[in-house]
Write a protein that holds these residues in place. Structure first.
Motif, PDB file in Angstrom:
ATOM      1  N   TYR A   1       0.735  -1.511   0.061  1.00 48.16           N
ATOM      2  CA  TYR A   1       0.050  -0.025  -0.055  1.00 48.16           C
ATOM      3  C   TYR A   1       0.924   1.128   0.073  1.00 48.16           C
ATOM      4  O   TYR A   1       1.893   1.311   0.266  1.00 48.16           O
ATOM      5  CB  TYR A   1      -0.970   0.083   1.108  1.00 48.16           C
TER       6      TYR A   1
ATOM      7  N   ASN B   1       8.690  -7.232  -1.991  1.00 48.45           N
ATOM      8  CA  ASN B   1       7.521  -7.730  -1.777  1.00 48.45           C
ATOM      9  C   ASN B   1       7.360  -8.672  -3.047  1.00 48.45           C
ATOM     10  O   ASN B   1       7.069  -9.986  -2.905  1.00 48.45           O
ATOM     11  CB  ASN B   1       6.351  -6.824  -1.815  1.00 48.45           C
TER      12      ASN B   1
ATOM     13  N   ASN C   1       7.073 -13.157  -2.900  1.00 48.45           N
ATOM     14  CA  ASN C   1       6.105 -13.742  -3.369  1.00 48.45           C
ATOM     15  C   ASN C   1       6.133 -14.725  -4.462  1.00 48.45           C
ATOM     16  O   ASN C   1       5.426 -14.967  -5.357  1.00 48.45           O
ATOM     17  CB  ASN C   1       4.982 -12.885  -3.620  1.00 48.45           C
TER      18      ASN C   1
ATOM     19  N   GLU D   1       7.114 -13.937  -7.401  1.00 49.29           N
ATOM     20  CA  GLU D   1       6.496 -13.168  -8.695  1.00 49.29           C
ATOM     21  C   GLU D   1       7.651 -12.724  -9.474  1.00 49.29           C
ATOM     22  O   GLU D   1       8.770 -12.204  -9.127  1.00 49.29           O
ATOM     23  CB  GLU D   1       5.723 -11.978  -8.394  1.00 49.29           C
TER      24      GLU D   1
ATOM     25  N   TYR E   1      -0.279  -5.075 -12.455  1.00 47.76           N
ATOM     26  CA  TYR E   1      -0.549  -6.317 -11.830  1.00 47.76           C
ATOM     27  C   TYR E   1       0.625  -7.224 -11.739  1.00 47.76           C
ATOM     28  O   TYR E   1       1.336  -7.074 -12.520  1.00 47.76           O
ATOM     29  CB  TYR E   1      -1.599  -7.033 -12.494  1.00 47.76           C
TER      30      TYR E   1
ATOM     31  N   SER F   1       0.613 -13.270 -10.909  1.00 50.06           N
ATOM     32  CA  SER F   1      -0.572 -14.367 -10.357  1.00 50.06           C
ATOM     33  C   SER F   1      -1.688 -13.717 -10.349  1.00 50.06           C
ATOM     34  O   SER F   1      -2.725 -14.229 -11.044  1.00 50.06           O
ATOM     35  CB  SER F   1      -0.078 -14.813  -9.191  1.00 50.06           C
ATOM     36  N   GLU F   2      -1.857 -12.420  -9.971  1.00 51.08           N
ATOM     37  CA  GLU F   2      -2.976 -11.638  -9.878  1.00 51.08           C
ATOM     38  C   GLU F   2      -3.584 -11.334 -11.362  1.00 51.08           C
ATOM     39  O   GLU F   2      -4.837 -11.493 -11.665  1.00 51.08           O
ATOM     40  CB  GLU F   2      -2.756 -10.426  -9.172  1.00 51.08           C
TER      41      GLU F   2
ATOM     42  N   GLY G   1      -2.755  -2.589  -2.698  1.00 53.95           N
ATOM     43  CA  GLY G   1      -2.568  -3.907  -2.381  1.00 53.95           C
ATOM     44  C   GLY G   1      -2.239  -4.754  -3.083  1.00 53.95           C
ATOM     45  O   GLY G   1      -1.096  -5.050  -3.264  1.00 53.95           O
ATOM     46  N   ASN G   2      -3.321  -5.319  -3.893  1.00 57.80           N
ATOM     47  CA  ASN G   2      -2.875  -6.413  -4.912  1.00 57.80           C
ATOM     48  C   ASN G   2      -2.672  -5.707  -6.221  1.00 57.80           C
ATOM     49  O   ASN G   2      -2.269  -6.720  -7.134  1.00 57.80           O
ATOM     50  CB  ASN G   2      -4.159  -7.240  -5.078  1.00 57.80           C
ATOM     51  N   LYS G   3      -2.467  -4.500  -6.466  1.00 56.29           N
ATOM     52  CA  LYS G   3      -2.197  -4.043  -7.646  1.00 56.29           C
ATOM     53  C   LYS G   3      -1.401  -2.460  -7.255  1.00 56.29           C
ATOM     54  O   LYS G   3      -1.631  -2.100  -6.270  1.00 56.29           O
ATOM     55  CB  LYS G   3      -3.021  -3.694  -8.620  1.00 56.29           C
TER      56      LYS G   3
ATOM     57  N   ASP H   1      -9.317  -5.367   2.941  1.00 55.14           N
ATOM     58  CA  ASP H   1     -10.003  -6.370   2.073  1.00 55.14           C
ATOM     59  C   ASP H   1     -11.296  -5.866   1.434  1.00 55.14           C
ATOM     60  O   ASP H   1     -11.651  -5.875   0.549  1.00 55.14           O
ATOM     61  CB  ASP H   1     -10.025  -7.751   2.767  1.00 55.14           C
TER      62      ASP H   1
ATOM     63  N   LYS I   1     -11.128  -2.848  -1.130  1.00 56.97           N
ATOM     64  CA  LYS I   1     -10.448  -3.686  -2.206  1.00 56.97           C
ATOM     65  C   LYS I   1     -11.349  -4.275  -3.003  1.00 56.97           C
ATOM     66  O   LYS I   1     -11.624  -4.300  -4.431  1.00 56.97           O
ATOM     67  CB  LYS I   1      -9.409  -4.425  -2.195  1.00 56.97           C
TER      68      LYS I   1
END
Lengths: 155, 155
Positions: A2, A24, A28, A30, A47, A50-51, A117-119, B57, B60
DNA sequence: AAAAGAGTTGGTCTATAAGCCGGATTCTGT
DNA sequence: ACAGAATCCGGCTTATAGACCAACTCTTTT
Protein backbone atom coordinates in the motif's frame (compact mmCIF):
# COMPACT_ATOMS: atom_id res chain seq x y z
CA UNK A 1 1.52 -3.32 -0.82
CA UNK A 2 0.00 0.00 0.00
CA UNK A 3 0.86 3.63 -0.13
CA UNK A 4 2.42 6.36 -2.14
CA UNK A 5 5.80 6.46 -3.86
CA UNK A 6 7.39 9.08 -6.02
CA UNK A 7 9.79 7.77 -8.65
CA UNK A 8 11.54 9.27 -11.61
CA UNK A 9 11.41 8.08 -15.16
CA UNK A 10 14.32 8.65 -17.51
CA UNK A 11 14.15 10.04 -20.99
CA UNK A 12 13.93 6.55 -22.40
CA UNK A 13 10.82 5.64 -20.49
CA UNK A 14 12.43 3.47 -17.87
CA UNK A 15 11.28 3.36 -14.29
CA UNK A 16 12.88 1.61 -11.34
CA UNK A 17 10.63 -0.17 -8.89
CA UNK A 18 11.07 1.05 -5.31
CA UNK A 19 12.85 -1.31 -2.97
CA UNK A 20 9.80 -2.27 -1.01
CA UNK A 21 8.00 -3.35 -4.15
CA UNK A 22 11.00 -5.40 -5.17
CA UNK A 23 11.26 -7.25 -1.89
CA UNK A 24 7.54 -7.86 -1.87
CA UNK A 25 7.67 -9.33 -5.36
CA UNK A 26 10.62 -11.51 -4.49
CA UNK A 27 9.05 -12.90 -1.36
CA UNK A 28 5.94 -13.81 -3.34
CA UNK A 29 7.98 -15.49 -6.10
CA UNK A 30 6.61 -13.14 -8.70
CA UNK A 31 8.84 -12.77 -11.72
CA UNK A 32 6.68 -10.63 -13.95
CA UNK A 33 4.44 -7.62 -13.82
CA UNK A 34 1.80 -6.60 -16.32
CA UNK A 35 1.22 -2.97 -17.21
CA UNK A 36 -1.98 -1.92 -18.91
CA UNK A 37 -4.30 1.03 -19.35
CA UNK A 38 -6.75 2.20 -16.77
CA UNK A 39 -10.22 2.12 -18.38
CA UNK A 40 -11.25 5.47 -16.93
CA UNK A 41 -8.35 7.77 -16.24
CA UNK A 42 -5.10 8.74 -17.95
CA UNK A 43 -3.08 6.38 -15.81
CA UNK A 44 -1.70 2.87 -15.86
CA UNK A 45 -2.47 -0.18 -13.81
CA UNK A 46 0.19 -2.66 -12.81
CA UNK A 47 -0.66 -6.23 -11.82
CA UNK A 48 1.57 -8.98 -10.54
CA UNK A 49 1.83 -12.15 -12.56
CA UNK A 50 -0.42 -14.33 -10.43
CA UNK A 51 -3.02 -11.63 -9.97
CA UNK A 52 -3.07 -10.97 -13.68
CA UNK A 53 -3.77 -14.54 -14.70
CA UNK A 54 -6.88 -14.57 -12.51
CA UNK A 55 -8.10 -11.22 -13.73
CA UNK A 56 -7.45 -11.86 -17.40
CA UNK A 57 -9.05 -15.30 -17.25
CA UNK A 58 -12.14 -13.78 -15.71
CA UNK A 59 -12.31 -10.95 -18.21
CA UNK A 60 -11.82 -13.24 -21.17
CA UNK A 61 -14.65 -15.45 -20.04
CA UNK A 62 -17.22 -12.66 -20.12
CA UNK A 63 -19.49 -12.67 -23.09
CA UNK A 64 -18.48 -9.86 -25.30
CA UNK A 65 -21.69 -8.93 -27.07
CA UNK A 66 -22.26 -6.14 -24.60
CA UNK A 67 -20.46 -3.07 -25.94
CA UNK A 68 -19.35 -1.91 -22.50
CA UNK A 69 -17.88 -5.27 -21.63
CA UNK A 70 -16.26 -5.29 -25.01
CA UNK A 71 -14.67 -1.91 -24.50
CA UNK A 72 -13.26 -2.82 -21.14
CA UNK A 73 -11.88 -6.07 -22.52
CA UNK A 74 -10.18 -4.13 -25.27
CA UNK A 75 -8.71 -1.62 -22.92
CA UNK A 76 -7.41 -3.98 -20.30
CA UNK A 77 -6.48 -7.03 -22.31
CA UNK A 78 -5.54 -5.33 -25.53
CA UNK A 79 -2.97 -3.04 -24.00
CA UNK A 80 -1.32 -5.37 -21.56
CA UNK A 81 2.45 -5.34 -21.58
CA UNK A 82 4.12 -8.26 -19.85
CA UNK A 83 7.45 -7.49 -18.23
CA UNK A 84 9.66 -10.31 -17.05
CA UNK A 85 12.40 -8.89 -14.95
CA UNK A 86 15.66 -10.07 -13.55
CA UNK A 87 14.93 -10.70 -9.87
CA UNK A 88 18.51 -9.92 -8.93
CA UNK A 89 18.63 -6.52 -10.53
CA UNK A 90 16.93 -3.26 -9.80
CA UNK A 91 13.86 -4.34 -11.72
CA UNK A 92 14.00 -1.61 -14.28
CA UNK A 93 10.80 -1.53 -16.22
CA UNK A 94 10.35 -0.07 -19.67
CA UNK A 95 6.92 1.44 -20.13
CA UNK A 96 5.91 1.03 -23.78
CA UNK A 97 5.58 4.32 -25.60
CA UNK A 98 1.90 3.81 -26.33
CA UNK A 99 1.17 3.48 -22.64
CA UNK A 100 3.38 6.45 -21.86
CA UNK A 101 1.34 8.45 -24.30
CA UNK A 102 -1.92 7.33 -22.73
CA UNK A 103 -0.81 8.28 -19.23
CA UNK A 104 0.62 11.56 -20.50
CA UNK A 105 4.09 10.87 -19.18
CA UNK A 106 6.11 11.53 -22.30
CA UNK A 107 8.77 14.14 -21.61
CA UNK A 108 7.88 14.13 -17.93
CA UNK A 109 10.27 13.19 -15.16
CA UNK A 110 8.16 12.44 -12.14
CA UNK A 111 5.71 9.64 -11.61
CA UNK A 112 3.59 8.61 -8.67
CA UNK A 113 3.12 4.98 -7.74
CA UNK A 114 -0.06 4.32 -5.82
CA UNK A 115 -0.08 0.97 -4.04
CA UNK A 116 -3.56 -0.51 -3.80
CA UNK A 117 -2.76 -3.83 -2.17
CA UNK A 118 -2.87 -6.40 -4.94
CA UNK A 119 -2.00 -3.92 -7.67
CA UNK A 120 -0.66 -0.43 -8.11
CA UNK A 121 -1.28 2.54 -10.33
CA UNK A 122 1.12 4.79 -12.20
CA UNK A 123 0.27 8.46 -12.58
CA UNK A 124 2.04 11.43 -14.04
CA UNK A 125 2.75 13.62 -11.03
CA UNK A 126 0.75 16.68 -12.01
CA UNK A 127 -2.28 14.67 -13.01
CA UNK A 128 -2.18 12.89 -9.71
CA UNK A 129 -2.01 16.01 -7.60
CA UNK A 130 -4.78 17.62 -9.64
CA UNK A 131 -6.96 14.66 -8.91
CA UNK A 132 -6.06 14.56 -5.25
CA UNK A 133 -6.89 18.21 -4.71
CA UNK A 134 -10.26 17.66 -6.27
CA UNK A 135 -9.52 19.23 -9.61
CA UNK A 136 -11.42 17.49 -12.33
CA UNK A 137 -9.78 15.74 -15.20
CA UNK A 138 -11.84 15.06 -18.28
CA UNK A 139 -15.16 13.44 -17.67
CA UNK A 140 -15.71 11.90 -14.31
CA UNK A 141 -18.99 10.15 -14.16
CA UNK A 142 -19.53 6.90 -15.90
CA UNK A 143 -23.22 7.48 -16.30
CA UNK A 144 -23.95 4.30 -18.14
CA UNK A 145 -25.60 1.31 -16.62
CA UNK A 146 -22.98 -1.29 -16.09
CA UNK A 147 -23.74 -4.94 -16.80
CA UNK A 148 -23.85 -7.15 -13.73
CA UNK A 149 -20.90 -9.19 -14.95
CA UNK A 150 -18.70 -6.13 -14.72
CA UNK A 151 -20.19 -4.67 -11.59
CA UNK A 152 -19.16 -7.70 -9.61
CA UNK A 153 -15.52 -7.36 -10.60
CA UNK A 154 -12.93 -5.07 -9.14
CA UNK A 155 -10.00 -4.07 -11.29
CA UNK B 1 -8.30 2.98 23.42
CA UNK B 2 -10.06 6.26 23.93
CA UNK B 3 -9.20 9.77 24.81
CA UNK B 4 -6.76 12.52 24.12
CA UNK B 5 -2.97 12.55 24.13
CA UNK B 6 -0.51 15.25 23.28
CA UNK B 7 2.77 14.09 21.75
CA UNK B 8 5.66 15.80 20.08
CA UNK B 9 7.11 15.12 16.67
CA UNK B 10 10.75 15.81 15.86
CA UNK B 11 12.27 17.44 12.83
CA UNK B 12 12.57 14.11 11.05
CA UNK B 13 8.89 13.35 11.36
CA UNK B 14 9.22 10.79 14.14
CA UNK B 15 6.57 10.31 16.77
CA UNK B 16 6.63 8.09 19.82
CA UNK B 17 3.48 6.22 20.77
CA UNK B 18 2.33 6.97 24.32
CA UNK B 19 2.87 4.20 26.82
CA UNK B 20 -0.79 3.30 27.12
CA UNK B 21 -1.04 2.77 23.39
CA UNK B 22 2.01 0.56 23.47
CA UNK B 23 0.74 -1.65 26.25
CA UNK B 24 -2.61 -1.90 24.53
CA UNK B 25 -0.98 -2.99 21.30
CA UNK B 26 1.17 -5.52 23.10
CA UNK B 27 -1.72 -7.08 24.97
CA UNK B 28 -3.60 -7.46 21.69
CA UNK B 29 -0.61 -9.03 19.89
CA UNK B 30 -0.57 -6.30 17.31
CA UNK B 31 2.80 -5.83 15.64
CA UNK B 32 1.95 -3.21 13.05
CA UNK B 33 0.02 -0.02 12.65
CA UNK B 34 -1.15 1.58 9.42
CA UNK B 35 -1.23 5.33 8.96
CA UNK B 36 -3.31 6.83 6.18
CA UNK B 37 -5.18 9.97 5.20
CA UNK B 38 -8.53 10.94 6.58
CA UNK B 39 -10.85 11.34 3.56
CA UNK B 40 -12.43 14.52 4.89
CA UNK B 41 -10.10 16.49 7.11
CA UNK B 42 -6.41 17.38 7.16
CA UNK B 43 -5.62 14.67 9.64
CA UNK B 44 -4.39 11.11 9.70
CA UNK B 45 -6.03 7.87 10.67
CA UNK B 46 -4.15 5.08 12.37
CA UNK B 47 -5.39 1.49 12.30
CA UNK B 48 -3.99 -1.59 13.98
CA UNK B 49 -2.88 -4.47 11.81
CA UNK B 50 -5.88 -6.73 12.33
CA UNK B 51 -8.33 -3.91 11.87
CA UNK B 52 -6.58 -2.84 8.71
CA UNK B 53 -6.72 -6.19 6.99
CA UNK B 54 -10.50 -6.24 7.38
CA UNK B 55 -10.93 -2.69 6.20
CA UNK B 56 -8.55 -2.95 3.26
CA UNK B 57 -9.98 -6.27 2.07
CA UNK B 58 -13.43 -4.77 2.07
CA UNK B 59 -12.38 -1.61 0.28
CA UNK B 60 -10.45 -3.51 -2.36
CA UNK B 61 -13.43 -5.67 -3.17
CA UNK B 62 -15.68 -2.76 -4.03
CA UNK B 63 -16.16 -2.14 -7.73
CA UNK B 64 -13.87 0.65 -8.71
CA UNK B 65 -15.68 1.87 -11.80
CA UNK B 66 -17.72 4.09 -9.52
CA UNK B 67 -15.73 7.33 -9.29
CA UNK B 68 -16.64 7.96 -5.68
CA UNK B 69 -15.61 4.50 -4.62
CA UNK B 70 -12.42 4.95 -6.58
CA UNK B 71 -11.60 8.20 -4.89
CA UNK B 72 -12.00 6.73 -1.46
CA UNK B 73 -9.85 3.76 -2.43
CA UNK B 74 -7.19 6.17 -3.58
CA UNK B 75 -7.30 8.13 -0.38
CA UNK B 76 -7.36 5.29 2.08
CA UNK B 77 -5.46 2.50 0.33
CA UNK B 78 -3.22 4.61 -1.85
CA UNK B 79 -1.77 6.56 1.04
CA UNK B 80 -1.45 3.84 3.60
CA UNK B 81 1.89 3.48 5.31
CA UNK B 82 2.46 0.14 7.02
CA UNK B 83 4.71 0.29 10.08
CA UNK B 84 5.99 -2.92 11.56
CA UNK B 85 7.59 -2.25 14.86
CA UNK B 86 9.69 -4.10 17.32
CA UNK B 87 7.34 -4.95 20.20
CA UNK B 88 10.18 -4.70 22.66
CA UNK B 89 11.26 -1.27 21.54
CA UNK B 90 9.71 2.10 22.08
CA UNK B 91 7.61 1.98 18.94
CA UNK B 92 8.93 5.03 17.25
CA UNK B 93 6.88 5.71 14.15
CA UNK B 94 8.01 7.68 11.13
CA UNK B 95 5.18 9.56 9.46
CA UNK B 96 5.94 9.69 5.72
CA UNK B 97 6.49 13.16 4.33
CA UNK B 98 3.42 12.96 2.09
CA UNK B 99 1.21 12.38 5.08
CA UNK B 100 2.95 15.05 7.13
CA UNK B 101 2.21 17.46 4.35
CA UNK B 102 -1.42 16.43 4.16
CA UNK B 103 -1.98 16.84 7.88
CA UNK B 104 -0.09 20.12 7.88
CA UNK B 105 2.42 18.99 10.47
CA UNK B 106 5.61 19.89 8.69
CA UNK B 107 7.74 22.14 10.85
CA UNK B 108 5.30 21.75 13.70
CA UNK B 109 6.18 20.25 17.05
CA UNK B 110 2.94 19.27 18.70
CA UNK B 111 0.42 16.67 17.68
CA UNK B 112 -2.81 15.48 19.21
CA UNK B 113 -3.73 11.81 19.31
CA UNK B 114 -7.43 11.16 19.50
CA UNK B 115 -8.30 7.62 20.53
CA UNK B 116 -11.43 6.27 18.84
CA UNK B 117 -11.49 2.71 20.17
CA UNK B 118 -10.24 0.50 17.39
CA UNK B 119 -8.37 3.32 15.70
CA UNK B 120 -7.01 6.74 16.50
CA UNK B 121 -6.51 10.02 14.74
CA UNK B 122 -3.49 12.31 14.46
CA UNK B 123 -4.08 16.06 14.27
CA UNK B 124 -1.75 19.00 14.19
CA UNK B 125 -2.40 20.77 17.48
CA UNK B 126 -3.68 24.08 16.15
CA UNK B 127 -5.96 22.41 13.63
CA UNK B 128 -7.40 20.30 16.39
CA UNK B 129 -8.18 23.18 18.68
CA UNK B 130 -9.59 25.20 15.79
CA UNK B 131 -11.88 22.34 15.00
CA UNK B 132 -12.92 21.96 18.60
CA UNK B 133 -13.85 25.62 18.88
CA UNK B 134 -15.90 25.45 15.72
CA UNK B 135 -13.49 27.34 13.53
CA UNK B 136 -13.62 26.43 9.89
CA UNK B 137 -10.99 24.29 8.28
CA UNK B 138 -10.14 24.58 4.66
CA UNK B 139 -11.29 21.25 3.37
CA UNK B 140 -13.74 19.89 0.92
CA UNK B 141 -17.10 18.72 2.08
CA UNK B 142 -18.35 15.44 0.80
CA UNK B 143 -21.61 16.77 -0.54
CA UNK B 144 -21.96 14.00 -3.04
CA UNK B 145 -24.34 11.12 -2.76
CA UNK B 146 -22.43 8.17 -1.44
CA UNK B 147 -22.97 4.75 -2.98
CA UNK B 148 -24.56 2.16 -0.72
CA UNK B 149 -21.38 0.10 -0.66
CA UNK B 150 -19.59 2.98 1.03
CA UNK B 151 -22.39 4.16 3.26
CA UNK B 152 -22.42 0.87 5.06
CA UNK B 153 -18.76 1.12 6.00
CA UNK B 154 -17.18 2.98 8.84
CA UNK B 155 -13.68 4.32 8.52
C1' DA C 1 14.83 12.52 47.73
C1' DA C 2 15.90 8.73 44.96
C1' DA C 3 14.76 5.69 41.44
C1' DA C 4 12.31 4.12 37.61
C1' DG C 5 9.82 4.82 33.69
C1' DA C 6 8.45 7.85 29.94
C1' DG C 7 9.39 11.29 26.60
C1' DT C 8 12.53 13.82 23.68
C1' DT C 9 16.68 14.83 21.17
C1' DG C 10 20.89 14.30 18.71
C1' DG C 11 24.35 11.87 15.99
C1' DT C 12 25.93 8.35 12.86
C1' DC C 13 25.58 4.97 9.47
C1' DT C 14 23.42 2.42 5.93
C1' DA C 15 20.22 1.63 2.29
C1' DT C 16 18.03 3.61 -1.62
C1' DA C 17 17.17 6.32 -5.55
C1' DA C 18 18.64 9.36 -9.41
C1' DG C 19 21.70 10.60 -12.83
C1' DC C 20 25.47 9.53 -15.71
C1' DC C 21 28.07 6.71 -18.69
C1' DG C 22 29.49 3.03 -21.70
C1' DG C 23 28.70 -1.29 -24.01
C1' DA C 24 25.68 -4.20 -26.59
C1' DT C 25 22.03 -5.20 -29.58
C1' DT C 26 18.74 -4.09 -32.98
C1' DC C 27 17.12 -1.29 -36.78
C1' DT C 28 17.50 1.28 -40.95
C1' DG C 29 19.01 2.98 -45.07
C1' DT C 30 22.17 2.75 -48.76
C1' DA D 1 25.65 -6.97 -46.57
C1' DC D 2 27.59 -3.36 -44.28
C1' DA D 3 27.86 1.01 -41.83
C1' DG D 4 25.77 4.30 -39.16
C1' DA D 5 22.40 5.36 -35.94
C1' DA D 6 19.15 4.75 -32.56
C1' DT D 7 17.46 2.17 -28.88
C1' DC D 8 18.01 -0.77 -25.02
C1' DC D 9 20.30 -2.43 -20.73
C1' DG D 10 23.59 -2.93 -17.04
C1' DG D 11 27.16 -0.87 -13.91
C1' DC D 12 29.04 3.03 -11.14
C1' DT D 13 28.71 7.50 -8.29
C1' DT D 14 26.75 10.61 -5.36
C1' DA D 15 23.28 12.75 -2.44
C1' DT D 16 19.80 12.03 0.86
C1' DA D 17 16.15 10.15 3.65
C1' DG D 18 15.33 6.86 7.09
C1' DA D 19 16.89 3.34 10.66
C1' DC D 20 19.50 2.50 14.42
C1' DC D 21 21.73 3.67 18.74
C1' DA D 22 22.28 6.10 22.76
C1' DA D 23 22.04 9.84 26.04
C1' DC D 24 19.68 13.32 28.50
C1' DT D 25 15.59 15.44 30.81
C1' DC D 26 11.27 15.38 32.92
C1' DT D 27 7.69 13.33 35.58
C1' DT D 28 5.81 10.27 38.73
C1' DT D 29 5.86 7.19 42.46
C1' DT D 30 7.21 5.31 46.73
Amino acid sequence: MYGFNSVSIDSKGRMALPARYRSNLLSNDETSIIITKDPQYPSLKVYFGSEWSDLSDHLKSLQSLDPIVRKIQWTILGNASVNDFDPSGRMLVLIPSELREYAEINNKRKLCLIGMGNKFEIWEQENWSLRQTGGSLSTEILDVVLPESIKSMSF
